[in-house]
Design an enzyme around this catalytic site. Structure first.
Site, short mmCIF file in Angstrom:
data_model
loop_
_atom_site.label_atom_id
_atom_site.label_comp_id
_atom_site.label_asym_id
_atom_site.label_seq_id
_atom_site.Cartn_x
_atom_site.Cartn_y
_atom_site.Cartn_z
N SER A 6 0.85 -1.20 0.00
CA SER A 6 0.00 0.00 0.00
C SER A 6 0.88 1.24 0.00
O SER A 6 1.99 1.23 0.56
CB SER A 6 -0.88 0.01 1.26
OG SER A 6 -1.44 1.30 1.44
N TYR A 24 -2.85 -1.53 9.72
CA TYR A 24 -2.77 -1.79 8.28
C TYR A 24 -1.39 -1.39 7.75
O TYR A 24 -0.73 -2.15 7.03
CB TYR A 24 -3.87 -0.99 7.59
CG TYR A 24 -3.92 -1.10 6.09
CD1 TYR A 24 -4.47 -2.23 5.48
CD2 TYR A 24 -3.46 -0.07 5.27
CE1 TYR A 24 -4.54 -2.33 4.10
CE2 TYR A 24 -3.53 -0.16 3.90
CZ TYR A 24 -4.07 -1.30 3.31
OH TYR A 24 -4.14 -1.39 1.95
P1 NAP Z 1 -11.37 -5.62 -2.17
O1 NAP Z 1 -12.05 -5.15 -3.40
O2 NAP Z 1 -12.02 -5.40 -0.85
O3 NAP Z 1 -11.00 -7.17 -2.34
C1 NAP Z 1 -10.38 -7.83 -1.29
C2 NAP Z 1 -10.07 -9.25 -1.69
O4 NAP Z 1 -9.43 -9.90 -0.58
C3 NAP Z 1 -11.31 -10.05 -2.02
O5 NAP Z 1 -11.02 -10.94 -3.07
C4 NAP Z 1 -11.57 -10.81 -0.73
O6 NAP Z 1 -12.21 -12.07 -0.95
C5 NAP Z 1 -10.17 -11.05 -0.21
N1 NAP Z 1 -10.21 -11.20 1.24
C6 NAP Z 1 -10.70 -10.34 2.15
N2 NAP Z 1 -10.65 -10.89 3.39
C7 NAP Z 1 -10.11 -12.11 3.24
C8 NAP Z 1 -9.82 -13.18 4.12
N3 NAP Z 1 -10.09 -13.12 5.44
N4 NAP Z 1 -9.29 -14.31 3.62
C9 NAP Z 1 -9.04 -14.42 2.31
N5 NAP Z 1 -9.31 -13.46 1.41
C10 NAP Z 1 -9.84 -12.31 1.87
O7 NAP Z 1 -9.93 -4.94 -2.01
P2 NAP Z 1 -8.89 -4.36 -3.08
O8 NAP Z 1 -8.99 -2.90 -3.03
O9 NAP Z 1 -9.00 -5.06 -4.38
O10 NAP Z 1 -7.52 -4.73 -2.33
C11 NAP Z 1 -6.61 -5.67 -2.83
C12 NAP Z 1 -5.27 -5.42 -2.17
O11 NAP Z 1 -4.82 -4.10 -2.50
C13 NAP Z 1 -5.32 -5.49 -0.65
O12 NAP Z 1 -4.16 -6.11 -0.16
C14 NAP Z 1 -5.32 -4.03 -0.23
O13 NAP Z 1 -4.77 -3.82 1.04
C15 NAP Z 1 -4.44 -3.43 -1.32
N6 NAP Z 1 -4.65 -2.00 -1.50
C16 NAP Z 1 -5.84 -1.51 -1.93
C17 NAP Z 1 -6.01 -0.14 -2.06
C18 NAP Z 1 -7.29 0.46 -2.53
O14 NAP Z 1 -7.48 1.69 -2.38
N7 NAP Z 1 -8.22 -0.31 -3.10
C19 NAP Z 1 -4.95 0.71 -1.73
C20 NAP Z 1 -3.76 0.18 -1.29
C21 NAP Z 1 -3.61 -1.17 -1.17
P3 NAP Z 1 -13.82 -12.23 -0.65
O15 NAP Z 1 -14.49 -11.07 -1.31
O16 NAP Z 1 -14.23 -13.50 -1.26
O17 NAP Z 1 -13.96 -12.24 0.82
#
Ligand code: NAP
Length: 270
Positions: free
Chosen positions: A163, A176
């Site tokens: 992140s 986080y």
């Molecule tokens: P998202 O849309 O909320 O998707 C999260 C994913 O992680 C989903 O596939 C979910 O699966 C899975 N997940 C959540 N809890 C879990 C658990 N307990 N066990 C296994 N899988 C789990 O989030 P995203 O924005 O795509 O984020 C993806 C990555 O990017 C994360 O590591 C996040 O920290 C990082 N990131 C995101 C942002 C942002 O602004 N979006 C910024 C910086 C970093 P289910 O839906 O099936 O539960």
């Protein structure tokens, strides 16, 4: 919004890659960034794509369809990474089974993307949330590489989704931030060992990306404008913006980079 550029990049990558990089496992591949990565890697030449998820089987099945449309075989694997090491062990075993079942060999690309944000400031921290955030974002990714290290093929790729908060102080996301900084440091630490087999290990730092993880605040009045104003590139990021960088790291083109963290924040708070 920016479909033309990322898709052009995908096509470029597809021509040169991934003769070597056939099998790919993406954690949290059911939604958001992970779903975009799964599709990008399928478009880039992966033939077997493991789409891991925790709860949202409907979303995960839709990603399998998109991966299949791109010419790869998508397989679903469910594992709760809030269980930390146990969840990672279960996922590794299931992925090995799928690779065997498809007569494929080893893991070419491992993308540890699943994550939760557990937004809490110092005064708000509670033990349960801290443990859950650290389990999903740090313990599980590290133990997954541990369990799959002998399964990762020579010349393979390990990519962690960190992140921008590993660079930019975020008082609202203390645990986080710690989990993501830990992920980057751990992946840098394992890069040397895996380099002996020409496996590269890198992380990507997204800024604010338009996914469900931000659903509770991103549509508040003024929120998108504030995010855009903080980014040098003046918009909210999209999942494809990150997926294209991951696809580059998964490709032969990134072969001379390891132990690095790539900023994918659109130049936020430069
Ligand atoms: P998202 O849309 O909320 O998707 C999260 C994913 O992680 C989903 O596939 C979910 O699966 C899975 N997940 C959540 N809890 C879990 C658990 N307990 N066990 C296994 N899988 C789990 O989030 P995203 O924005 O795509 O984020 C993806 C990555 O990017 C994360 O590591 C996040 O920290 C990082 N990131 C995101 C942002 C942002 O602004 N979006 C910024 C910086 C970093 P289910 O839906 O099936 O539960």
């Amino acid at each position: 919004m920016n479909a033309t550029i990322p898709h052009t990049c995908n096509v470029t990558i597809a021509t040169e890659v991934d003769v070597h990089h056939r099998t790919a496992l993406i954690t949290g591949g059911s939604r958001g960034i992970g779903a975009a990565v799964a599709v990008a890697l399928a478009q880039g030449g992966a033939t077997l794509v493991g789409i891991h998820y925790a709860r949202d089987s409907t979303a995960a099945e839709a990603v399998v369809e998109r991966v299949n449309e791109a010419g790869a075989s998508g397989v679903l694997i469910r594992a709760d990474l809030a269980e930390g090491a146990a969840g990672a062990a279960h996922l590794a075993t299931r992925w090995r089974d799928e690779v065997r079942r498809h007569d494929a060999r080893g893991t070419d690309v491992l993308v540890s993307n699943a994550g939760i944000n557990g937004a809490q400031s110092l005064s708000e921290l509670d033990e349960g949330t801290v443990a859950r955030v650290v389990n999903v974002n740090l313990v599980a990714p590290l133990m997954l590489v541990h369990h799959l290290s002998d399964h990762i093929n020579d010349h393979g790729r390990v990519i962690g989704i960190s992140s921008g908060f590993a660079r930019i102080a975020a008082p609202t996301h203390v645990a986080y931030t710690a989990s993501k900084a830990g992920l980057e440091a751990a992946f840098r630490a394992i890069a040397a060992e895996l380099a002996e087999r020409d496996i590269t290990v890198n992380t990507v730092r997204p800024g604010v990306i338009d996914t469900d993880i931000n659903a509770d605040w991103i549509n508040e009045p003024g929120a998108r404008d504030a995010v855009a104003a903080a980014a040098a590139l003046r918009r909210v990021g999209q999942p494809d913006d990150v997926a294209d960088i991951v696809a580059f790291l998964a490709s032969h083109s990134s072969r001379w980079m390891t132990g690095q963290s790539l900023d994918a924040t659109g130049g936020t708070q430069l």
